[in-house]
Design a protein around this motif. Structure first.
Motif, short mmCIF file in Angstrom:
data_model
loop_
_atom_site.label_atom_id
_atom_site.label_comp_id
_atom_site.label_asym_id
_atom_site.label_seq_id
_atom_site.Cartn_x
_atom_site.Cartn_y
_atom_site.Cartn_z
N ARG A 182 -67.31 43.10 -50.45
CA ARG A 182 -67.64 42.51 -49.14
C ARG A 182 -68.24 41.12 -49.35
N VAL A 183 -67.83 40.18 -48.51
CA VAL A 183 -68.39 38.83 -48.57
C VAL A 183 -69.05 38.48 -47.24
N GLN A 184 -70.18 37.79 -47.34
CA GLN A 184 -70.89 37.30 -46.15
C GLN A 184 -71.08 35.80 -46.32
N ARG A 185 -70.42 35.03 -45.45
CA ARG A 185 -70.52 33.57 -45.54
C ARG A 185 -70.02 32.93 -44.25
N VAL A 186 -70.25 31.62 -44.14
CA VAL A 186 -69.75 30.85 -43.00
C VAL A 186 -68.37 30.33 -43.37
N PRO A 187 -67.31 30.77 -42.70
CA PRO A 187 -65.96 30.29 -43.03
C PRO A 187 -65.81 28.79 -42.76
N ASP A 188 -64.92 28.14 -43.50
CA ASP A 188 -64.67 26.71 -43.29
C ASP A 188 -64.16 26.43 -41.88
N GLY A 193 -71.18 27.64 -37.28
CA GLY A 193 -72.05 27.97 -38.41
C GLY A 193 -72.44 29.43 -38.47
N ARG A 194 -71.69 30.29 -37.79
CA ARG A 194 -72.01 31.72 -37.76
C ARG A 194 -71.48 32.41 -39.02
N ILE A 195 -72.31 33.29 -39.59
CA ILE A 195 -71.92 34.01 -40.81
C ILE A 195 -70.95 35.14 -40.44
N HIS A 196 -69.85 35.20 -41.18
CA HIS A 196 -68.85 36.26 -40.99
C HIS A 196 -68.91 37.23 -42.17
N THR A 197 -68.54 38.46 -41.91
CA THR A 197 -68.41 39.46 -42.97
C THR A 197 -66.95 39.85 -43.10
N SER A 198 -66.43 39.71 -44.31
CA SER A 198 -65.03 40.07 -44.58
C SER A 198 -64.98 40.96 -45.81
N THR A 199 -63.84 41.61 -46.00
CA THR A 199 -63.70 42.50 -47.15
C THR A 199 -62.37 42.30 -47.87
N ALA A 200 -62.36 42.74 -49.10
CA ALA A 200 -61.12 42.81 -49.89
C ALA A 200 -61.21 44.07 -50.74
N ARG A 304 -67.32 51.16 -50.74
CA ARG A 304 -67.90 49.81 -50.79
C ARG A 304 -68.79 49.72 -52.03
N ILE A 305 -68.48 48.79 -52.89
CA ILE A 305 -69.22 48.73 -54.16
C ILE A 305 -70.10 47.49 -54.29
N ARG A 306 -69.73 46.39 -53.64
CA ARG A 306 -70.43 45.14 -53.94
C ARG A 306 -70.43 44.19 -52.74
N THR A 307 -71.51 43.42 -52.61
CA THR A 307 -71.61 42.40 -51.56
C THR A 307 -71.89 41.05 -52.19
N TYR A 308 -71.16 40.04 -51.72
CA TYR A 308 -71.33 38.66 -52.17
C TYR A 308 -71.89 37.87 -50.98
N ASN A 309 -73.17 37.51 -51.03
CA ASN A 309 -73.82 36.83 -49.92
C ASN A 309 -74.00 35.36 -50.27
N TYR A 310 -73.19 34.50 -49.62
CA TYR A 310 -73.21 33.07 -49.94
C TYR A 310 -74.50 32.38 -49.48
N PRO A 311 -75.01 32.61 -48.24
CA PRO A 311 -76.23 31.92 -47.81
C PRO A 311 -77.40 32.16 -48.75
N TYR A 325 -79.12 36.64 -58.44
CA TYR A 325 -79.16 35.43 -57.61
C TYR A 325 -78.51 34.27 -58.35
N ARG A 326 -77.26 34.44 -58.68
CA ARG A 326 -76.46 33.39 -59.32
C ARG A 326 -75.00 33.60 -58.94
N LEU A 327 -74.77 33.56 -57.66
CA LEU A 327 -73.44 33.87 -57.12
C LEU A 327 -72.36 32.93 -57.64
N GLU A 328 -72.67 31.65 -57.75
CA GLU A 328 -71.66 30.67 -58.17
C GLU A 328 -71.13 30.99 -59.57
#
Length: 360
Positions: A182-188, A193-200, A304-311, A325-328
Motif C-alpha cells: 500500500r502507498v500513501q502519497r499525493v499523486p502528481d 495536495g490531498r493524500i491518496h491511498t493506492s495498492t499493488a 496486506r503486508i506493507r505500507t509506503y508513506n511518502y509524507p 524512516y528511509r523510504l527513498e
C-alpha cells in the motif's frame, strides 16, 4: 538435538567413504547425488565439530581454573572461559538454524508478478515503483532480471508486469514479498495536495522445472496476436504475441515482449508452470495451515503486508511491526534490512513450533 547431530555426523562420514569408492564413482548419476547430499551436510557437520572442540577447550580451562594456583594463569583461564562460552552460544544458535527444515524452493530463480490494485493510474505508477525497487535490489545481488510480460499505461505505469529474477537464493530472499503493498502519497495529478491511498499486489513464484509440473498439450489453448504498446500503438507487424489458456483452471498467460513467437510461447509456458505449481502448493499447504502460520504471514497475495508513506518518509512492514524512516533508499532497492528481519522472524517462529529452543 545432540542425538540428531551425532546421526548427521555419522551419515556424513558414511557418505565420505561412499563418494571415494571407485565402484560408485563409475555410476556418475548416483555419485553426483551422493556428492550433493554430502555437500548439504558439510556445513552442519563442520559447525557441530567446532561446537565439540569449543566444549573440550571449555572443559580444559575449567579444570585448569580449579587446579591452578598461579594467579596469572587463572586470569587467562577465566578470559578463555568467557570467550569460549560466548562462542559456544553462537554455535548452538547456528546449529539450531541449520537444523530447521529447508524450503526446497529457496535456491530457485523466481517469477515476480506485480499488478496495480485500487487507485487507478496512481496504483499503476506505484506498481512501476515496486518494479524498479526489485530490479535495483537484484542489481545489488548481481542477479539477472528478465522481463516476461508488461501491460503499460500512457503515463509510465504498469497495470501488470511479470519478470524473472535469476540468481543464487533469489526465492529465499524474495518469497516474503508476496502480498498487498500500500502507498500513501499525493499523486502528481492531484492539484489540491490531498493524500491518496493506492495498492499493488505482488506475487513471488519459484521457477518450476518441466518435471515438477507436467502440462498436457490437450489442456492448453494457444492464441497468437499482434503485439502492441501502451495506448494501442503497434510495436510489431507480425502475430508474435502469444496467449496461453489453461483450460482445466482457466488461467491465462500472455507474453508479447519478444519479437519471436516461439520465445514468447516459451516464456508464457514458464509463467504458466509457476502459477500451476503455486496452486498445487497452496492446496498441499492448506491441510497443514496451522503448522505453517507465522509472524511473517502466509504469503497470500490478498494479505496486506506493507505500507509506503511518502509524507512521513517511512516504510512499515505490518507482519513484524518494522518501521524504517528511509523510504527513498528503500525504494531504490536497499531492502535487505526488512528482508533479514522477516527471515529472522520466520526462523524464530519455526524454532518455536519445533520446540527447538533448548541448548544442545
Amino acid at each position: 538435538m545432540l542425538e540428531r547431530l551425532n546421526f548427521i555426523e555419522a551419515k556424513y562420514e558414511e557418505l565420505s567413504i561412499k563418494i571415494s569408492d571407485p565402484s560408485i564413482m563409475s555410476n556418475q548419476k548416483e555419485w553426483q547425488k551422493l556428492c550433493k547430499e554430502h555437500s548439504d551436510l558439510e556445513v552442519i557437520v563442520n559447525a557441530f565439530r567446532d561446537y565439540k572442540k569449543v566444549e573440550e577447550d571449555l572443559e580444559f580451562n575449567k579444570e585448569m581454573l580449579g587446579s591452578e594456583d598461579d594467579k596469572e594463569l587463572r586470569e587467562m583461564a577465566q578470559e578463555e572461559i568467557k570467550a569460549l562460552t560466548e562462542r559456544k552460544e553462537e554455535l548452538s544458535m547456528e546449529l539450531k538454524l541449520l537444523l530447521l527444515p529447508k524450503d526446497p524452493n529457496d535456491d530457485k530463480n523466481v517469477f515476480v508478478e506485480i499488478r496495480a490494485g485500487a487507485g487507478g493510474e496512481e496504483a499503476a505508477l506505484f506498481a512501476a515503483n515496486l518494479f524498479r525497487m526489485y530490479t535495483k535490489y537484484a542489481e545489488t545481488k548481481r542477479w539477472k532480471v528478465e522481463l516476461m510480460s508488461t501491460n503499460e499505461t500512457d503515463i509510465g505505469g504498469f497495470k501488470e508486469v511479470v519478470f524473472m529474477i535469476k540468481g543464487d537464493g533469489a526465492y529465499s530472499k524474495l518469497k516474503y514479498e508476496s502480498g498487498v503493498h500500500r502507498v500513501q502519497r499525493v499523486p502528481d495529478t492531484e492539484s489540491s495536495g490531498r493524500i491518496h491511498t493506492s495498492t499493488a499486489t505482488v506475487a513471488v513464484l519459484p521457477e518450476v522445472a518441466d518435471v515438477d509440473i507436467e502440462i498436457n498439450a490437450n489442456d492448453i489453448r494457444v492464441d497468437v496476436f499482434r503485439a502492441s504498446g501502451h495506448g494501442g500503438q503497434s510495436v510489431n507487424t507480425t502475430d508474435s504475441a502469444v496467449r496461453i489458456t489453461h483450460l482445466p483452471t482457466g488461467l491465462v498467460v500472455s507474453c508479447q515482449d519478444e519479437k519471436s513467437q516461439l520465445k514468447n510461447k516459451e516464456k508464457a509456458m514458464k509463467v504458466l508452470r509457476a502459477r500451476l505449481f503455486e496452486i498445487a502448493e497452496a492446496e498441499r499447504l492448506a491441510g497443514i495451515a496451522e503448522d505453517r502460520k507465522s509472524q511473517v504471514g502466509t504469503g497470500d497475495r490478498s494479505e496486506r503486508i506493507r505500507t509506503y508513506n511518502y509524507p512521513q518518509g517511512r516504510m512499515t512492514d505490518h507482519r513484524i511491526g518494522l518501521t524504517l524512516y528511509r523510504l527513498e533508499s528503500f525504494l531504490n532497492g536497499d531492502i535487505d534490512e526488512a528482508i533479514d528481519a522477516l527471515i529472522t522472524a520466520d526462523q524464530a517462529e519455526k524454532m518455536k513450533a519445533m520446540g527447538n529452543t533448548e541448548d544442545i
